[in-house]
Design an enzyme around this catalytic site. Structure first.
Site, PDB file in Angstrom:
ATOM      1  N   LYS A 169       0.864  -1.193   0.000  1.00  0.00           N
ATOM      2  CA  LYS A 169       0.000   0.000   0.000  1.00  0.00           C
ATOM      3  C   LYS A 169       0.898   1.240   0.000  1.00  0.00           C
ATOM      4  O   LYS A 169       1.445   1.616   1.026  1.00  0.00           O
ATOM      5  CB  LYS A 169      -0.921   0.037   1.226  1.00  0.00           C
ATOM      6  CG  LYS A 169      -2.044   1.065   1.005  1.00  0.00           C
ATOM      7  CD  LYS A 169      -2.590   1.667   2.261  1.00  0.00           C
ATOM      8  CE  LYS A 169      -1.793   2.819   2.798  1.00  0.00           C
ATOM      9  NZ  LYS A 169      -1.678   4.022   1.927  1.00  0.00           N
ATOM     10  N   GLU A 244      10.112   1.653  10.194  1.00  0.00           N
ATOM     11  CA  GLU A 244      11.138   2.660   9.863  1.00  0.00           C
ATOM     12  C   GLU A 244      10.449   4.003  10.026  1.00  0.00           C
ATOM     13  O   GLU A 244       9.576   4.353   9.218  1.00  0.00           O
ATOM     14  CB  GLU A 244      11.628   2.468   8.423  1.00  0.00           C
ATOM     15  CG  GLU A 244      12.339   1.153   8.161  1.00  0.00           C
ATOM     16  CD  GLU A 244      13.691   1.051   8.832  1.00  0.00           C
ATOM     17  OE1 GLU A 244      14.209   2.068   9.317  1.00  0.00           O
ATOM     18  OE2 GLU A 244      14.223  -0.074   8.885  1.00  0.00           O
ATOM     19  N   CYS A 278      13.811  11.183   6.047  1.00  0.00           N
ATOM     20  CA  CYS A 278      13.865  10.737   7.444  1.00  0.00           C
ATOM     21  C   CYS A 278      15.280  10.867   8.007  1.00  0.00           C
ATOM     22  O   CYS A 278      15.463  10.956   9.210  1.00  0.00           O
ATOM     23  CB  CYS A 278      13.376   9.305   7.550  1.00  0.00           C
ATOM     24  SG  CYS A 278      14.214   8.216   6.413  1.00  0.00           S
ATOM     25  N   GLU A 371      10.468  16.661  14.306  1.00  0.00           N
ATOM     26  CA  GLU A 371      10.823  16.396  12.911  1.00  0.00           C
ATOM     27  C   GLU A 371      10.033  17.367  12.033  1.00  0.00           C
ATOM     28  O   GLU A 371       8.804  17.310  11.987  1.00  0.00           O
ATOM     29  CB  GLU A 371      10.470  14.949  12.540  1.00  0.00           C
ATOM     30  CG  GLU A 371      10.887  14.612  11.130  1.00  0.00           C
ATOM     31  CD  GLU A 371      10.487  13.204  10.711  1.00  0.00           C
ATOM     32  OE1 GLU A 371       9.339  12.808  10.959  1.00  0.00           O
ATOM     33  OE2 GLU A 371      11.332  12.518  10.122  1.00  0.00           O
TER      34      GLU A 371
HETATM   35  P1  NAD Z   1       2.614   8.622   7.403  1.00  0.00           P
HETATM   36  O1  NAD Z   1       2.961   7.928   8.666  1.00  0.00           O
HETATM   37  O2  NAD Z   1       1.590   9.683   7.427  1.00  0.00           O
HETATM   38  O3  NAD Z   1       2.104   7.570   6.316  1.00  0.00           O
HETATM   39  C1  NAD Z   1       2.883   6.459   5.914  1.00  0.00           C
HETATM   40  C2  NAD Z   1       1.967   5.398   5.324  1.00  0.00           C
HETATM   41  O4  NAD Z   1       1.108   4.921   6.342  1.00  0.00           O
HETATM   42  C3  NAD Z   1       1.059   5.898   4.199  1.00  0.00           C
HETATM   43  O5  NAD Z   1       0.967   4.897   3.203  1.00  0.00           O
HETATM   44  C4  NAD Z   1      -0.271   6.074   4.910  1.00  0.00           C
HETATM   45  O6  NAD Z   1      -1.380   5.957   4.039  1.00  0.00           O
HETATM   46  C5  NAD Z   1      -0.238   4.912   5.884  1.00  0.00           C
HETATM   47  N1  NAD Z   1      -1.120   5.036   7.047  1.00  0.00           N
HETATM   48  C6  NAD Z   1      -1.530   6.164   7.677  1.00  0.00           C
HETATM   49  N2  NAD Z   1      -2.351   5.847   8.707  1.00  0.00           N
HETATM   50  C7  NAD Z   1      -2.437   4.496   8.745  1.00  0.00           C
HETATM   51  C8  NAD Z   1      -3.119   3.576   9.591  1.00  0.00           C
HETATM   52  N3  NAD Z   1      -3.871   3.973  10.613  1.00  0.00           N
HETATM   53  N4  NAD Z   1      -2.987   2.254   9.330  1.00  0.00           N
HETATM   54  C9  NAD Z   1      -2.208   1.818   8.316  1.00  0.00           C
HETATM   55  N5  NAD Z   1      -1.560   2.648   7.475  1.00  0.00           N
HETATM   56  C10 NAD Z   1      -1.656   3.973   7.695  1.00  0.00           C
HETATM   57  O7  NAD Z   1       4.010   9.120   6.828  1.00  0.00           O
HETATM   58  P2  NAD Z   1       4.268  10.052   5.584  1.00  0.00           P
HETATM   59  O8  NAD Z   1       3.757  11.400   5.937  1.00  0.00           O
HETATM   60  O9  NAD Z   1       3.787   9.376   4.336  1.00  0.00           O
HETATM   61  O10 NAD Z   1       5.871  10.050   5.543  1.00  0.00           O
HETATM   62  C11 NAD Z   1       6.623  10.895   6.321  1.00  0.00           C
HETATM   63  C12 NAD Z   1       7.153  10.185   7.554  1.00  0.00           C
HETATM   64  O11 NAD Z   1       7.818   8.994   7.186  1.00  0.00           O
HETATM   65  C13 NAD Z   1       8.180  11.004   8.290  1.00  0.00           C
HETATM   66  O12 NAD Z   1       7.950  10.938   9.684  1.00  0.00           O
HETATM   67  C14 NAD Z   1       9.496  10.311   7.963  1.00  0.00           C
HETATM   68  O13 NAD Z   1      10.513  10.474   8.890  1.00  0.00           O
HETATM   69  C15 NAD Z   1       9.074   8.895   7.860  1.00  0.00           C
HETATM   70  N6  NAD Z   1      10.033   8.139   7.053  1.00  0.00           N
HETATM   71  C16 NAD Z   1      10.867   7.256   7.673  1.00  0.00           C
HETATM   72  C17 NAD Z   1      11.813   6.547   6.944  1.00  0.00           C
HETATM   73  C18 NAD Z   1      12.743   5.558   7.595  1.00  0.00           C
HETATM   74  O14 NAD Z   1      13.270   4.724   6.883  1.00  0.00           O
HETATM   75  N7  NAD Z   1      12.966   5.608   8.894  1.00  0.00           N
HETATM   76  C19 NAD Z   1      11.906   6.750   5.571  1.00  0.00           C
HETATM   77  C20 NAD Z   1      11.047   7.656   4.975  1.00  0.00           C
HETATM   78  C21 NAD Z   1      10.100   8.345   5.725  1.00  0.00           C
END
Ligand code: NAD
Length: 469
Positions: A169, A244, A278, A371
């Site tokens: 997803k 992650e 990230c 962040e």
């Molecule tokens: P997000 O947490 O809003 O969403 C990530 C994914 O989770 C999306 O596909 C979203 O649709 C899904 N999601 C949201 N709510 C959910 C739920 N209740 N159940 C299941 N899935 C759900 O993150 P974002 O805004 O897309 O990305 C930014 C964040 O990602 C930042 O905090 C960044 O640091 C982190 N990030 C971490 C890494 C790493 O490797 N550590 C890499 C890239 C991004």
């Protein structure tokens, strides 16, 4: 995050909800696609479940060949995928090309790992004890919008290599390369049902995957906040989970470093991908005796960053992903914020935000602790090594970081003391296909990439064979 604009539109004669995917540099609609919900998530899990017995039974050399074939097919489409990713995520085309190269390399690396998923033999009384690494079954992959296909590939490749089937997803803001990937995988000979992509909201489609009883594991990349929800949801069925999550990584510059080199490298380590990374080194900690020199060199570089059209070969930084992201990032630079340097950004349509350096920032300030996920860096002075380490560790996060010094012993001492999963010395790189990547503390659980990722897509089985001896 901006909720994608949705509408009802007709596909195959029946009205189903659709997802309008925007181009952040223009705010125009790039594509309208069907929006997957709970029903589509269930159907994808059923397809993956049905495909699992045959996929796990594919012999290791044949599975390796199929994954090499997929890597070749991705390489053939690399430029097209790079353009699509650059437009949908708003990233500079040069960066997108590099990312698609990494996608190909990731599949090649794990194609090579299929035949090296080794077990142990363990000395025991009365027989032979051995271990096998078994696949888990159906694995749900949930990914963010900042590095859409790259982060998906870090999960897809080891997951498929280990013999699992997947439901991916992608983030609803950037689903296009994942949907293209599903078509490429099928055309490259990966059997039907092994790779399934559902593009829909996290709160419905994603949440269903997390609770689904036929999903054995969730591999998630995203915010720490959503990561907590996923971990709690997965606990209901004792699913395996890797997370992650977010970061607030330190970039430590000691007075004995090549300060000019550290200052020249610092902007791309925090403004790359418009700061939506990230691993962004967004806390720049500089020893006080060289702070002025460092800031002068940094400011000159920031003023020259080319912000603009992602498809322009000269562009170094694109827009933010959405209007909401721009609003969030802006809240960290209120009127009166200590802006020490600021670059340019285009006017007109597009979610633009100029690269911005705040200095000096109090370590307790919101901008220094949270962040930001945008092009805003905080510069803070430190007195000595102990204070540098204390400041670096004064965060709930622990993803990555850098140490700039010419003193080799100090470099290793500090590297061992900083609580983070991925560190670099006299460099700001975090990610390589062959080395483990992941966070300490609230930056996550588990490791991606390198040989370590396979451990998280397999289960160890111990078998004892009585030989009567
Ligand atoms: P997000 O947490 O809003 O969403 C990530 C994914 O989770 C999306 O596909 C979203 O649709 C899904 N999601 C949201 N709510 C959910 C739920 N209740 N159940 C299941 N899935 C759900 O993150 P974002 O805004 O897309 O990305 C930014 C964040 O990602 C930042 O905090 C960044 O640091 C982190 N990030 C971490 C890494 C790493 O490797 N550590 C890499 C890239 C991004």
């Amino acid at each position: 995050m901006n909720p994608p604009r949705s509408a009802r539109h007709r596909l195959g004669g029946s009205a189903i909800p659709s997802l309008a995917v925007l181009e952040p540099a223009t705010e125009a609609v790039l594509a309208e696609i069907p929006r997957a919900g709970v029903e589509e998530a269930d159907a994808a899990v059923a397809r993956a479940n049905a495909a699992y017995p045959a996929w796990r039974a594919v012999s290791p050399p044949d599975r390796a060949k199929l994954l090499h074939g997929l890597a070749d097919a991705l390489a053939d489409r690399q430029e097209e995928l790079a353009v699509l990713e650059a437009r949908n995520a708003g990233k500079p085309i040069g960066d997108a090309r590099g990312e698609m190269g990494m996608v190909v390399d990731t599949f090649r690396f794990y194609a090579g790992a299929v035949e090296r998923t080794l077990g142990d033999t363990i000395p025991v009384a009365g027989g032979v004890a051995m271990t096998f690494r078994e696949p888990l079954g159906v694995v749900a992959l949930i990914t963010p919008w900042n590095f859409p296909l790259t982060i998906a590939s870090w999960k897809l490749a080891p997951c498929l290599a280990a013999g699992n089937t997947v439901v991916l997803k992608p983030a609803e803001l950037t689903p296009l390369t994942a949907l293209e990937f599903e078509r490429i995988a099928l055309a490259a000979g990966i059997p039907e049902g092994v790779v399934n992509v559902v593009a829909g909201p996290g709160s419905t489609c994603g949440a269903r995957l997390v609770e689904h009883p036929d999903v054995a594991k969730v591999a998630f990349t995203g915010s720490t906040e959503v990561g907590r929800t996923i971990a709690a949801g997965a606990a209901q069925t004792i699913k395996r989970v890797t997370l992650e999550l977010g970061g607030k990584s330190p970039n430590l510059v000691f007075a004995d470093a090549d300060v000019e080199a550290a200052a020249a490298a610092a902007p791309s380590a925090v403004f790359g991908n418009a700061g939506q990374d990230c691993c962004a080194r967004s806390r720049i900690l500089v020893q006080e005796s060289v702070l002025d020199d460092f800031l002068a060199a940094l400011s000159a570089v920031v003023a020259g960053i080319r912000v603009g059209d992602p498809l322009d070969e000269e562009t170094q930084m694109g827009p933010l992903i959405s209007a909401q992201q721009r609003e969030t990032v802006g809240s960290y630079v209120p009127d009166g914020a200590p802006v020490a340097a600021r670059g340019d950004a285009p006017g007109g349509p597009g979610f633009w935000f100029p690269p911005t350096v705040l200095a000096p920032v109090d370590p307790g300030d919101r901008a220094a602790r949270e962040e930001i996920f945008g092009p805003v860096a905080c510069v803070m002075p430190f007195r000595d090594e102990d204070e540098a380490i204390a400041l670096a560790n004064d965060t709930i996060y622990g993803l990555s970081g850098s140490i700039w010094t010419r003193d080799g012993a100090r470099a290793l001492r500090v590297a061992r003391a900083v609580e983070a999963g991925v560190l670099s010395i006299n460099s700001n790189t975090s990610v390589r296909v062959s080395t483990p990547f992941g966070g300490f503390k609230q930056s996550g659980v588990g490791r991606e990439l390198g040989p370590h990722a396979l451990d998280h897509y397999t289960e160890v089985k111990s078998v004892y064979y009585a030989t009567g001896g």
